[in-house]
Scaffold this motif. Structure first.
Motif, PDB file in Angstrom:
ATOM      1  N   PHE A 179       0.848  -1.195   0.000  1.00 24.41           N
ATOM      2  CA  PHE A 179       0.000   0.000   0.000  1.00 24.41           C
ATOM      3  C   PHE A 179       0.880   1.241   0.000  1.00 24.41           C
ATOM      4  CE2 PHE A 179      -2.720   3.017   2.620  1.00 24.41           C
ATOM      5  CZ  PHE A 179      -3.545   3.380   1.550  1.00 24.41           C
ATOM      6  N   ASN A 190       0.290   5.376  -0.221  1.00 20.63           N
ATOM      7  CA  ASN A 190      -0.573   6.550  -0.290  1.00 20.63           C
ATOM      8  C   ASN A 190      -0.084   7.561   0.736  1.00 20.63           C
ATOM      9  OD1 ASN A 190      -3.056   8.155   0.732  1.00 20.63           O
ATOM     10  ND2 ASN A 190      -3.735   7.358  -1.248  1.00 20.63           N
ATOM     11  N   SER A 227      -2.313   8.873   3.531  1.00 21.94           N
ATOM     12  CA  SER A 227      -2.554   7.924   4.625  1.00 21.94           C
ATOM     13  C   SER A 227      -1.285   7.632   5.412  1.00 21.94           C
ATOM     14  CB  SER A 227      -3.127   6.615   4.063  1.00 21.94           C
ATOM     15  OG  SER A 227      -4.323   6.842   3.344  1.00 21.94           O
ATOM     16  N   TYR A 259      -4.812  -2.237  -7.654  1.00 24.02           N
ATOM     17  CA  TYR A 259      -5.803  -1.519  -6.846  1.00 24.02           C
ATOM     18  C   TYR A 259      -6.713  -2.504  -6.115  1.00 24.02           C
ATOM     19  CZ  TYR A 259      -4.719   1.981 -10.491  1.00 24.02           C
ATOM     20  OH  TYR A 259      -4.089   2.827 -11.380  1.00 24.02           O
ATOM     21  N   ASP A 260      -7.374  -1.974  -5.067  1.00 21.04           N
ATOM     22  CA  ASP A 260      -8.527  -2.701  -4.531  1.00 21.04           C
ATOM     23  C   ASP A 260      -9.584  -2.763  -5.624  1.00 21.04           C
ATOM     24  OD1 ASP A 260      -7.505  -3.152  -1.974  1.00 21.04           O
ATOM     25  OD2 ASP A 260      -8.077  -1.149  -1.321  1.00 21.04           O
ATOM     26  N   THR A 277       3.882   7.211  -4.625  1.00 23.89           N
ATOM     27  CA  THR A 277       2.587   7.001  -3.980  1.00 23.89           C
ATOM     28  C   THR A 277       1.496   7.403  -4.965  1.00 23.89           C
ATOM     29  OG1 THR A 277       2.533   9.215  -3.002  1.00 23.89           O
ATOM     30  CG2 THR A 277       3.527   7.455  -1.690  1.00 23.89           C
ATOM     31  N   THR A 334      -5.047   8.067  -4.617  1.00 25.18           N
ATOM     32  CA  THR A 334      -6.412   7.674  -4.976  1.00 25.18           C
ATOM     33  C   THR A 334      -7.362   8.029  -3.834  1.00 25.18           C
ATOM     34  OG1 THR A 334      -5.887   5.467  -4.143  1.00 25.18           O
ATOM     35  CG2 THR A 334      -5.714   5.807  -6.518  1.00 25.18           C
ATOM     36  N   SER A 342     -10.195   4.063  -3.405  1.00 25.95           N
ATOM     37  CA  SER A 342      -9.660   2.724  -3.143  1.00 25.95           C
ATOM     38  C   SER A 342      -8.157   2.814  -2.947  1.00 25.95           C
ATOM     39  CB  SER A 342      -9.983   1.780  -4.305  1.00 25.95           C
ATOM     40  OG  SER A 342      -9.291   2.192  -5.478  1.00 25.95           O
ATOM     41  N   GLY A 343      -7.576   1.712  -2.497  1.00 24.66           N
ATOM     42  CA  GLY A 343      -6.141   1.705  -2.255  1.00 24.66           C
ATOM     43  C   GLY A 343      -5.354   1.309  -3.486  1.00 24.66           C
ATOM     44  N   TRP A 344      -4.159   1.917  -3.640  1.00 28.03           N
ATOM     45  CA  TRP A 344      -3.230   1.518  -4.695  1.00 28.03           C
ATOM     46  C   TRP A 344      -2.021   0.862  -4.060  1.00 28.03           C
ATOM     47  CZ3 TRP A 344       1.900   2.879  -5.918  1.00 28.03           C
ATOM     48  CH2 TRP A 344       2.351   2.423  -7.172  1.00 28.03           C
ATOM     49  N   TYR A 345      -1.483  -0.182  -4.719  1.00 28.07           N
ATOM     50  CA  TYR A 345      -0.411  -0.997  -4.154  1.00 28.07           C
ATOM     51  C   TYR A 345       0.738  -1.123  -5.159  1.00 28.07           C
ATOM     52  CZ  TYR A 345      -4.184  -2.216  -0.959  1.00 28.07           C
ATOM     53  OH  TYR A 345      -5.222  -2.139  -0.056  1.00 28.07           O
TER      54      TYR A 345
END
Length: 225
Positions: free
Chosen positions: A49, A51, A54, A79-80, A149, A152, A155-158
């Motif tokens: 993850f 971001n 966050s 992504y999620d 990073t 978004t 949703s989360g980006w990884y």
């Protein structure tokens, strides 16, 4: 006694000298070699993850042995659920083996995202991202750290794990200052750059050419006395 050089011989000497100077310049100019330093994405690999909003900021390193122009960047992630991209890219110097001062940063939504046949550890599709720097950045030889990073909102980006590095990534602590060792794995990215190191002229070559010029000059002088 008067030393004269006939016009024809003089022209030969001139062009011999010109050829020597040209070879010297040719061998001593900057050598431009486009290179890619890559950490290959792992199909089915874990993803981290990333971001900044966050507090999830990670970095991985790459090294270049000679001075270079940093030109473009590629990385892989998932992504999620698919979301609008808003990438923040940071390039850090080295501070004794950990990320140091920020050298350059880019905030860009103009990243070219494309689908791949890869998936991450959860089965989510992996995307490839390509970004050309607005202009090349000239850097000296050394070790650097890259942080990416994606801000978004839904949703989360990884950032996908990769292979081919030193199996170490770094995470920025909540204080926003201290970097600490994170997962013992690499992150998937490649850096495109052009090496700009000067290629030295071999001393033996210079001595040989100087000797040839001297011999040629002495052999073609006409002595009038």
């Amino acid at each position: 006694m008067l030393d004269l050089i006939c016009p024809k011989v003089k022209r030969r000497m001139f062009f011999t000298s010109l050829a020597f100077v040209s070879l010297f310049k040719l061998l001593s100019v900057d050598a431009h070699a486009s290179t890619t330093d890559a950490q290959t994405p792992i199909d089915g690999g874990d993803a981290i993850f990333a971001n900044a909003s966050s507090g999830a900021i990670i970095a991985d390193n790459f090294s270049v042995a000679s001075d270079f122009d940093f030109e473009a960047l590629t990385w892989w992630g998932s992504y999620d659920t698919s979301d609008t991209d808003d990438f923040i890219i940071h390039l850090y110097g080295d501070a004794g083996g950990i990320p140091g001062a920020s050298i350059y940063s880019y905030s860009s939504t103009s990243v070219n995202a494309s689908t791949t046949l890869l998936t991450d550890i959860s089965g989510a599709p992996v995307y490839r991202y390509d970004f050309n720097l607005p202009s090349p950045v000239s850097l000296t030889a050394g070790n650097y750290f890259l942080s990416i990073t994606n801000e978004t909102t839904q949703s989360g980006w990884y950032w996908l794990n990769g292979s081919g590095g030193d199996n170490q990534q770094w995470a920025l602590a909540s204080d926003g200052i201290t970097w600490a060792p994170a997962s013992a794995s690499d992150l998937a990215f490649s850096v495109q750059y052009t090496e700009t190191a000067v290629v030295p002229v071999p001393p033996a070559f210079l001595l040989m050419m100087s000797g040839l010029l001297l011999v040629g000059r002495n052999a073609r002088i006409v002595n009038i006395g």
